[in-house]
Each structure stands twice: as structure tokens, then as C-alpha cells.
Design a protein around this motif. Structure first.
Motif, mmCIF file in Angstrom:
data_model
loop_
_atom_site.group_PDB
_atom_site.id
_atom_site.type_symbol
_atom_site.label_atom_id
_atom_site.label_comp_id
_atom_site.label_asym_id
_atom_site.label_seq_id
_atom_site.Cartn_x
_atom_site.Cartn_y
_atom_site.Cartn_z
ATOM 1 N N VAL A 1 31.151 34.091 11.742
ATOM 2 C CA VAL A 1 30.645 32.936 10.989
ATOM 3 C C VAL A 1 31.367 31.678 11.455
ATOM 4 C CG1 VAL A 1 30.158 34.367 8.954
ATOM 5 C CG2 VAL A 1 32.322 33.160 9.119
ATOM 6 N N GLY A 2 30.849 30.545 11.025
ATOM 7 C CA GLY A 2 31.512 29.278 11.299
ATOM 8 C C GLY A 2 32.737 29.114 10.420
ATOM 9 N N SER A 3 33.511 28.091 10.674
ATOM 10 C CA SER A 3 34.710 27.837 9.885
ATOM 11 C C SER A 3 34.332 27.601 8.425
ATOM 12 C CB SER A 3 35.466 26.631 10.441
ATOM 13 O OG SER A 3 34.650 25.470 10.402
ATOM 14 N N ALA A 4 35.240 27.957 7.518
ATOM 15 C CA ALA A 4 34.948 27.883 6.088
ATOM 16 C C ALA A 4 34.660 26.460 5.626
ATOM 17 C CB ALA A 4 36.111 28.463 5.288
ATOM 18 N N ALA A 5 35.242 25.465 6.310
ATOM 19 C CA ALA A 5 35.054 24.074 5.897
ATOM 20 C C ALA A 5 33.709 23.516 6.349
ATOM 21 C CB ALA A 5 36.174 23.206 6.456
ATOM 22 N N GLY A 6 33.073 24.144 7.341
ATOM 23 C CA GLY A 6 31.808 23.646 7.866
ATOM 24 C C GLY A 6 30.627 24.138 7.063
ATOM 25 N N CYS A 7 29.490 23.458 7.214
ATOM 26 C CA CYS A 7 28.334 23.783 6.385
ATOM 27 C C CYS A 7 27.814 25.193 6.642
ATOM 28 C CB CYS A 7 27.224 22.751 6.582
ATOM 29 S SG CYS A 7 26.581 22.570 8.255
ATOM 30 N N CYS A 8 27.714 25.614 7.921
ATOM 31 C CA CYS A 8 27.164 26.936 8.206
ATOM 32 C C CYS A 8 28.099 28.037 7.746
ATOM 33 C CB CYS A 8 26.864 27.071 9.694
ATOM 34 S SG CYS A 8 25.300 26.317 10.150
ATOM 35 N N GLY A 9 29.407 27.860 7.981
ATOM 36 C CA GLY A 9 30.349 28.850 7.518
ATOM 37 C C GLY A 9 30.346 28.969 6.007
ATOM 38 N N ALA A 10 30.289 27.832 5.316
ATOM 39 C CA ALA A 10 30.275 27.837 3.851
ATOM 40 C C ALA A 10 29.001 28.482 3.319
ATOM 41 C CB ALA A 10 30.402 26.411 3.322
ATOM 42 N N VAL A 11 27.850 28.148 3.922
ATOM 43 C CA VAL A 11 26.583 28.709 3.459
ATOM 44 C C VAL A 11 26.541 30.208 3.708
ATOM 45 C CG1 VAL A 11 24.091 28.719 3.844
ATOM 46 C CG2 VAL A 11 25.310 26.547 3.677
ATOM 47 N N ALA A 12 26.986 30.672 4.893
ATOM 48 C CA ALA A 12 26.979 32.102 5.199
ATOM 49 C C ALA A 12 27.839 32.872 4.211
ATOM 50 C CB ALA A 12 27.456 32.333 6.632
ATOM 51 N N ARG A 13 29.018 32.335 3.900
ATOM 52 C CA ARG A 13 29.895 33.010 2.946
ATOM 53 C C ARG A 13 29.273 33.063 1.554
ATOM 54 N NH1 ARG A 13 33.212 30.808 6.811
ATOM 55 N NH2 ARG A 13 35.126 31.949 7.347
ATOM 56 N N SER A 14 28.618 31.971 1.142
ATOM 57 C CA SER A 14 28.015 31.951 -0.191
ATOM 58 C C SER A 14 26.817 32.897 -0.265
ATOM 59 C CB SER A 14 27.604 30.531 -0.572
ATOM 60 O OG SER A 14 26.561 30.052 0.256
ATOM 61 N N VAL A 15 26.062 33.024 0.818
ATOM 62 C CA VAL A 15 24.924 33.951 0.849
ATOM 63 C C VAL A 15 25.421 35.390 0.712
ATOM 64 C CG1 VAL A 15 23.135 34.906 2.344
ATOM 65 C CG2 VAL A 15 23.369 32.428 2.118
ATOM 66 N N CYS A 16 26.491 35.718 1.429
ATOM 67 C CA CYS A 16 27.057 37.065 1.319
ATOM 68 C C CYS A 16 27.590 37.306 -0.096
ATOM 69 C CB CYS A 16 28.159 37.266 2.343
ATOM 70 S SG CYS A 16 27.587 37.343 4.063
ATOM 71 N N ALA A 17 28.246 36.306 -0.660
ATOM 72 C CA ALA A 17 28.767 36.446 -2.026
ATOM 73 C C ALA A 17 27.634 36.695 -3.015
ATOM 74 C CB ALA A 17 29.560 35.205 -2.412
ATOM 75 N N ALA A 18 26.516 35.995 -2.828
ATOM 76 C CA ALA A 18 25.361 36.195 -3.710
ATOM 77 C C ALA A 18 24.790 37.602 -3.566
ATOM 78 C CB ALA A 18 24.289 35.149 -3.408
#
Length: 320
Positions: A202-219
Motif C-alpha cells: 500500500v501507499g504511505s499511511a499519510a497519503g490518500c491512497c494508503g489511507a483509503v486502502a487501510r480504511s477499506v480493509c478496516a471496513a
């Protein structure tokens, strides 16, 4: 005695509200914490009211500061309207615009828009700076960029933020990308939770793609095991192809992975997506050059077939 306030000092106060500390404000404005404190002290003298108070080792805004900030936002917007009115006076089709945009937007959206603008407005120079929220909005507030193309996520301002005039551009679908030899590669549908034990890229946690990917997995009910944090899309696709993990990749950058040996099985329940929008400073929406650039971004987004709220084509050209 006339009541005067320095708009530059008001900008420092607005940035303190955004950043929450003197140190982060100083970093964002490329000043020292001491210089920020001096600017705020001078503004407090101009306003005749205390604007900050000690809060442990930091500071917090006073009630008077919050009252002043409500007016500061209106003052900033009015100054932008004055600039737009002056620009509209001539309407000569000449000028310069700097766009702040995230990386996949630069790859997938801007080339077509810039090509069209070069043909329709040859007298307008358009520069591009790669940046994401919140920094890109700090640059917008400071006049370092004139227009922002960004993704809605936690670091972006809310739709109700009156400092900006915004328009939604498109809904960018995120495709699940697997190595060609992955056990789930041939499935008609894959539930994201089935990949909870996989390595993720994934992208870095601070970036939009990294943040969105992490939130999608969390959901989906799990925290991804991030083995590689990569913000370069070609590098990410190469790592997936090499079997080093799985990923969610924005369809805006499909050109960087379409030619690789990868599997893109549809996700059960439909693909996740993110909203892409363009924003200018409130009051600047009347600037004819900015209006022309933003209108072209809307037309280019329409041409991509993924206008906000409208599903785009699937990864193989068909519907999702």
C-alpha cells in the motif's frame, strides 16, 4: 484610532487553527516557532485581544481568536473575489495557474486536461506540483498553488469548509490486484476479508491512497499486514507481479499495470472507490482563467467515463 489587521498575520492564525501547534504551524509556513509567536503577538496587539493561551507545553486559541477567525475566513474570501474581479476585467485569455495534485491524478487526469488547455488557451501557463492534503491546502491558502485536485479522506477539508469553493470531478474505483499465480486469481468474486492473511502493498499511511486502502480493509474487518509501503504506482505493480503481496490500485493509473501479468478479480459487493474533487480559494471561483482550467478538468473527468457518482468501465473495458 482606525482598526487595522494585517492579512498575512491572519493567515498565520488560520494556519495555527489548522495545525494545532506552533511547531507544526512554523513548519507548514517555513518559519521558525519564534517568528510565528511574534506574528501572533503582533496580531493580538492589532486586535486588542489575547489570541492564544498556554495549554501545558503548547498553546490553544482563545474565544476571541475564534471570533476573529470567522472574520478572517470572510476577509480571505473577499480578497480572492477582488483578485478575481481584477482578472476578469480584461478577460484576455492570458495568465498562469499552478495546480497541486496527488500522484495518480497527475497520471490519469491531468495529461488529458493539460493537452486540451494547451489547444484552447495557449496564452495560459499551467504548472503542476505533486502534493496531497493537508499540505496542498496549506499551499493553496498561502497562494503557492491556485487550484487543488485532491481526494476526500481524513486529511482533506470537509465539504462544509467555507474557505474553499469545490466541485466533484469523478469517482475513482480501486481495483484489487493479485499476482497471476495467486490462489484466488481465477475466482469470479473475491471477498476482501479472504485476503486478511496476505501480505499487502500500500501507499504511505499519510497519503490518500494508503489511507483509503487501510480504511477499506478496516471496513472489511481486518488490519492489512503491510509488507511494502510504496507510493510509486509502477513500482507497486512490479512488486505485485513478483508475488510480493496484494494491493488496491486506483483505476486512474490503469496504464501502469494493464500490461503486467496480474489478476484483477472483481470484489464481492462491488469495488471500493474514492471521490476526487477540485478546489480553489473561496472567492477565486470568479477568476476567468481558474474557471477555464477547472471547467476543463470537469470535461476531462467526464471523458474518462467516471464522473462522480457514475460507475466507470471495468479493468478489461466492460462494466463492473
Amino acid at each position: 484610532m482606525p482598526f487595522t489587521l494585517d492579512p498575512r498575520r491572519l493567515a498565520v492564525l488560520r494556519e495555527l487553527r489548522r495545525r494545532g501547534s506552533l511547531a507544526r504551524t512554523a513548519e507548514a509556513l517555513h518559519l521558525t516557532p519564534s517568528a510565528v509567536s511574534q506574528q501572533l503577538a503582533a496580531l493580538a496587539r492589532e486586535a486588542g485581544a489575547p489570541l492564544t493561551e498556554r495549554d501545558g507545553r503548547g498553546v490553544r486559541l482563545t474565544g476571541q481568536a475564534r471570533v476573529l477567525l470567522a472574520h478572517a475566513d470572510l476577509i480571505a474570501a473577499q480578497l480572492e473575489r477582488a483578485r478575481a474581479d481584477l482578472a476578469a476585467y480584461g478577460r484576455g485569455g492570458r495568465g498562469a495557474v499552478t495546480i497541486g495534485c496527488f500522484s495518480s491524478g497527475i497520471l490519469g487526469l491531468l495529461p488529458g486536461a493539460l493537452r486540451a488547455l494547451g489547444e484552447s488557451l495557449p496564452g495560459v501557463r499551467v504548472d503542476v506540483v505533486e502534493a496531497e492534503p493537508p499540505d496542498v491546502f496549506t499551499a493553496l491558502d498561502a497562494g503557492q498553488v491556485d487550484l487543488v485536485v485532491a481526494v476526500d479522506f481524513a486529511a482533506a477539508p470537509p465539504h462544509t469548509d467555507t474557505r474553499y469553493d469545490r466541485v466533484d470531478l469523478l469517482t475513482d474505483v480501486l481495483d484489487l490486484v493479485l499476482p497471476a499465480g495467486h490462489p484466488l486469481a481465477g475466482r469470479d468474486r473475491v471477498a476482501l476479508r479472504e485476503l486478511a492473511r496476505d501480505a499487502w502493498i500500500v501507499g504511505s499511511a499519510a497519503g490518500c491512497c494508503g489511507a483509503v486502502a487501510r480504511s477499506v480493509c478496516a471496513a472489511a474487518g481486518f488490519t492489512p499486514d503491510v509488507r511494502h509501503a510504496v507510493d510509486d504506482w509502477a513500482a507497486l505493480a512490479a512488486l505485485v507481479e513478483a508475488g510480493q503481496g496484494v494491493a488496491l490500485v486506483p483505476r486512474l493509473v490503469r496504464e501502469v499495470y494493464a500490461h503486467r501479468r496480474l489478476a484483477l478479480p472483481p470484489l464481492a459487493g462491488g469495488p471500493p472507490s474514492r471521490n476526487v474533487f477540485a478546489a480553489v480559494r473561496a472567492g477565486a471561483e470568479g477568476d476567468p482563467v481558474l474557471t477555464a482550467v477547472r471547467d476543463q478538468l470537469v470535461r476531462t473527468a467526464d471523458a474518462l467515463g467516471t464522473r462522480a457518482g457514475v460507475p466507470g468501465p471495468g479493468p478489461n473495458g466492460g462494466p463492473d
